[in-house]
Motif scaffolding. Sequence first.
Motif, PDB file in Angstrom:
ATOM      1  N   LEU A   1       0.808  -1.178  -0.105  1.00  0.00           N
ATOM      2  CA  LEU A   1       0.025   0.055   0.054  1.00  0.00           C
ATOM      3  C   LEU A   1       0.861   1.309  -0.191  1.00  0.00           C
ATOM      4  O   LEU A   1       0.507   2.313  -0.623  1.00  0.00           O
ATOM      5  N   SER A   2       2.108   1.215   0.691  1.00  0.00           N
ATOM      6  CA  SER A   2       2.669   2.238   0.734  1.00  0.00           C
ATOM      7  C   SER A   2       3.611   2.802  -0.774  1.00  0.00           C
ATOM      8  O   SER A   2       3.532   3.863  -1.070  1.00  0.00           O
ATOM      9  N   ALA A   3       3.689   1.498  -1.316  1.00  0.00           N
ATOM     10  CA  ALA A   3       4.173   1.575  -2.881  1.00  0.00           C
ATOM     11  C   ALA A   3       2.902   2.449  -3.646  1.00  0.00           C
ATOM     12  O   ALA A   3       3.153   3.264  -4.546  1.00  0.00           O
ATOM     13  N   LEU A   4       1.860   2.089  -3.418  1.00  0.00           N
ATOM     14  CA  LEU A   4       0.804   2.608  -4.206  1.00  0.00           C
ATOM     15  C   LEU A   4       0.646   3.939  -3.987  1.00  0.00           C
ATOM     16  O   LEU A   4       0.352   4.835  -4.789  1.00  0.00           O
ATOM     17  N   MET A   5       0.690   4.304  -2.721  1.00  0.00           N
ATOM     18  CA  MET A   5       0.611   5.947  -2.141  1.00  0.00           C
ATOM     19  C   MET A   5       1.690   6.455  -2.932  1.00  0.00           C
ATOM     20  O   MET A   5       1.533   7.688  -3.487  1.00  0.00           O
ATOM     21  N   ASP A   6       3.074   5.814  -2.902  1.00  0.00           N
ATOM     22  CA  ASP A   6       4.176   6.663  -3.732  1.00  0.00           C
ATOM     23  C   ASP A   6       3.821   7.046  -5.160  1.00  0.00           C
ATOM     24  O   ASP A   6       4.403   7.979  -5.598  1.00  0.00           O
ATOM     25  N   SER A   7       3.427   6.018  -5.628  1.00  0.00           N
ATOM     26  CA  SER A   7       3.076   6.090  -7.239  1.00  0.00           C
ATOM     27  C   SER A   7       1.970   7.050  -7.374  1.00  0.00           C
ATOM     28  O   SER A   7       1.770   7.647  -8.580  1.00  0.00           O
ATOM     29  N   GLY A   8       1.051   7.315  -6.381  1.00  0.00           N
ATOM     30  CA  GLY A   8      -0.208   8.198  -6.662  1.00  0.00           C
ATOM     31  C   GLY A   8      -1.162   7.501  -7.076  1.00  0.00           C
ATOM     32  O   GLY A   8      -2.176   8.094  -7.416  1.00  0.00           O
ATOM     33  N   ALA A   9      -1.312   6.164  -7.192  1.00  0.00           N
ATOM     34  CA  ALA A   9      -2.256   5.326  -7.490  1.00  0.00           C
ATOM     35  C   ALA A   9      -3.485   5.376  -6.514  1.00  0.00           C
ATOM     36  O   ALA A   9      -4.685   5.412  -6.683  1.00  0.00           O
TER      37      ALA A   9
ATOM     38  N   ALA B   1      -8.302   5.678  -1.072  1.00  0.00           N
ATOM     39  CA  ALA B   1      -9.209   5.434  -2.211  1.00  0.00           C
ATOM     40  C   ALA B   1      -8.238   5.227  -3.377  1.00  0.00           C
ATOM     41  O   ALA B   1      -7.007   5.761  -3.410  1.00  0.00           O
ATOM     42  N   VAL B   2      -8.682   4.460  -4.560  1.00  0.00           N
ATOM     43  CA  VAL B   2      -7.918   4.391  -5.751  1.00  0.00           C
ATOM     44  C   VAL B   2      -7.987   5.597  -6.384  1.00  0.00           C
ATOM     45  O   VAL B   2      -9.060   5.949  -6.979  1.00  0.00           O
ATOM     46  N   ARG B   3      -6.893   6.542  -6.472  1.00  0.00           N
ATOM     47  CA  ARG B   3      -7.134   7.776  -6.872  1.00  0.00           C
ATOM     48  C   ARG B   3      -6.902   7.733  -8.701  1.00  0.00           C
ATOM     49  O   ARG B   3      -7.345   8.275  -9.437  1.00  0.00           O
TER      50      ARG B   3
END
Length: 203
Positions: free
Chosen positions: A111-119, A129-131
């Motif tokens: 989840l941290s990597a998803l936050m890093d990518s902006g997803a 939320a999925v952005r």
Amino acid sequence: MRKLVYGLLTTLFVALVGCVTINVYFPEAAAAKAADQFIGTVLNNAGAALPADNSKSNPPAAPKKSGRPSAMLLDLLIPAAYAADTPDIRIQTSTTETIRQRMRERMQGGLSALMDSGATGFTRDGLVAVRDAAKVPLNQRAEVTATVADENRDRSALYREVANANNHPEWEAQIRATFAKGWIEHARAGWYYQNPSGAWTQK
């Protein structure tokens, strides 16, 4: 005459007790501090546990009496009137600790990597939320959706559990709002979050 005096005293006593309002307010500062500690252990790599809950072994000290007869009488009859004088909030239970561990593992597990990518990003109501799904490979989108759903299930359960643990289920919305601010404050540079109007903003 004696009956009249007793009658007047009884009427005065009933009126006095009826005017007492026990104001149990939401301890916002204490809640923000507790949320900050919880969020820090989820987002940071340190595996420190939350501070132990000493509320049972160290109960708050009894409030000082004013010495006035009316106050002493109310102290005897309505001791709960002083409950709001000690703003505190309990956040650590076996349930919240289990949730914290799952959230921490989920954050470290991707989840941290998803936050890093902006997803993904933090919503204004304390969820995730999925952005931007386009930032996730097509064959991984279902897994990401499931991860976000699991995270939000735990977050909602957390806010509800904290409110119930403090014997104030009506505080759930305020607990959620306090955590929502905390998640955003702890967001790392580059992470996305929703501002009060709901627009996505990059930290």
